[in-house]
Design a protein around this motif. Structure first.
Motif, mmCIF file in Angstrom:
data_model
loop_
_atom_site.group_PDB
_atom_site.id
_atom_site.type_symbol
_atom_site.label_atom_id
_atom_site.label_comp_id
_atom_site.label_asym_id
_atom_site.label_seq_id
_atom_site.Cartn_x
_atom_site.Cartn_y
_atom_site.Cartn_z
ATOM 1 N N TYR A 42 -5.905 44.696 -22.552
ATOM 2 C CA TYR A 42 -5.945 45.899 -21.727
ATOM 3 C C TYR A 42 -6.458 45.646 -20.321
ATOM 4 O O TYR A 42 -6.687 46.589 -19.573
ATOM 5 N N ILE A 43 -6.608 44.404 -19.934
ATOM 6 C CA ILE A 43 -7.076 44.110 -18.575
ATOM 7 C C ILE A 43 -6.053 44.563 -17.529
ATOM 8 O O ILE A 43 -6.411 45.237 -16.567
ATOM 9 N N PRO A 44 -4.769 44.234 -17.688
ATOM 10 C CA PRO A 44 -3.822 44.656 -16.651
ATOM 11 C C PRO A 44 -3.576 46.172 -16.624
ATOM 12 O O PRO A 44 -3.347 46.750 -15.577
ATOM 13 N N CYS A 60 -1.714 51.632 -29.761
ATOM 14 C CA CYS A 60 -3.003 52.294 -29.535
ATOM 15 C C CYS A 60 -3.723 52.554 -30.855
ATOM 16 O O CYS A 60 -4.938 52.380 -30.949
ATOM 17 N N ARG A 61 -3.002 52.957 -31.866
ATOM 18 C CA ARG A 61 -3.615 53.199 -33.174
ATOM 19 C C ARG A 61 -4.208 51.904 -33.730
ATOM 20 O O ARG A 61 -5.333 51.885 -34.224
ATOM 21 N N PHE A 66 -8.937 48.274 -34.591
ATOM 22 C CA PHE A 66 -9.620 47.002 -34.336
ATOM 23 C C PHE A 66 -10.910 47.205 -33.562
ATOM 24 O O PHE A 66 -11.909 46.558 -33.832
ATOM 25 N N TRP A 67 -10.924 48.100 -32.569
ATOM 26 C CA TRP A 67 -12.155 48.365 -31.823
ATOM 27 C C TRP A 67 -13.275 48.768 -32.772
ATOM 28 O O TRP A 67 -14.377 48.249 -32.723
ATOM 29 N N PHE A 135 -7.753 52.592 -22.722
ATOM 30 C CA PHE A 135 -8.088 51.420 -23.541
ATOM 31 C C PHE A 135 -7.950 51.686 -25.033
ATOM 32 O O PHE A 135 -8.384 50.891 -25.836
ATOM 33 N N CYS A 136 -7.411 52.820 -25.416
ATOM 34 C CA CYS A 136 -7.203 53.172 -26.831
ATOM 35 C C CYS A 136 -8.501 53.085 -27.643
ATOM 36 O O CYS A 136 -8.517 52.684 -28.799
ATOM 37 N N ILE A 137 -9.595 53.438 -27.013
ATOM 38 C CA ILE A 137 -10.918 53.365 -27.646
ATOM 39 C C ILE A 137 -11.033 54.444 -28.714
ATOM 40 O O ILE A 137 -10.541 55.562 -28.555
ATOM 41 N N ASP A 138 -11.711 54.112 -29.782
ATOM 42 C CA ASP A 138 -11.889 55.028 -30.908
ATOM 43 C C ASP A 138 -12.853 56.158 -30.568
ATOM 44 O O ASP A 138 -13.641 56.062 -29.636
#
Length: 186
Positions: A42-44, A60-61, A66-67, A135-138
């Motif tokens: 997710y850096i770029p 994203c899911r 994974f997060w 960042f698709c963070i939970d």
């Protein structure tokens, strides 16, 4: 850095890093490496940007999952490493038991991975959260701010604050024991 570490461990067959006592350290490094891989994706961009929205949702899911798992796995791996070092100084019989068979070490590592998967997954479904668009963070909960806050507080306590405090206490006891031994034997 992680790749260099793994290459060194792999190439140096006679290294101390091949001992049983380093397996917990390797587990910490594997976990941190996996977190780095997920983050570097997710850096770029702050989210998947494929033209296929279904593919973006799937990615994203998966990232959300994974997060949350890796967040717990990292801190529990560090906690397990601290516990192992604590037993080496303060609970020698337990330390000897852990080292007596390789399966004992793998059972402990397996246990923390199971806990790392179960605990955040239970809270995710109990609080009905999904991923953030960044960042698709939970822990995101559209329209239910209380669920997001509850998820954040519970997971921060369980995946950071409490384990860090326990790690600190264990290392303090290790330090005290080593200092005691140092003063005793000069």
């Amino acid at each position: 850095v992680h790749l260099a570490y793994f290459i060194y461990v792999f190439l140096k067959k006679d290294s101390e890093l091949h001992s049983r006592s380093c397996l917990f350290l390797h587990n910490v490094n594997v976990t941190t490496f996996l977190i780095s891989l997920v983050y570097s994706a997710y850096i770029p961009f702050s989210a998947p940007s494929f033209e296929d929205h279904f593919l973006n949702k799937i990615l994203c899911r998966l990232t959300e999952i994974f997060w949350m798992w890796l967040k717990y796995a990292r801190v529990l791996s560090l906690l397990l490493l601290a516990f192992y070092r604590y037993t080496a100084c303060n609970k020698v019989r337990l330390y000897k038991f852990i080292n007596s068979r390789l399966i004992n070490i793998f059972v402990l590592i397996f246990f923390i991975w199971i806990v790392s998967i179960l605990v955040p997954t239970i809270f995710k479904f109990a609080l009905n959260t999904t991923y953030s668009i960044y960042f698709c963070i939970d822990g995101f909960s559209a329209g239910r701010l209380n669920n997001s806050i509850a998820y954040y507080v519970i997971n921060t306590l369980l995946s950071s604050v409490i384990p860090t405090m326990v790690i600190f206490v264990m290392y303090r006891k290790v330090y005290d024991k080593l200092r005691e031994q140092s003063l005793k034997f000069g």
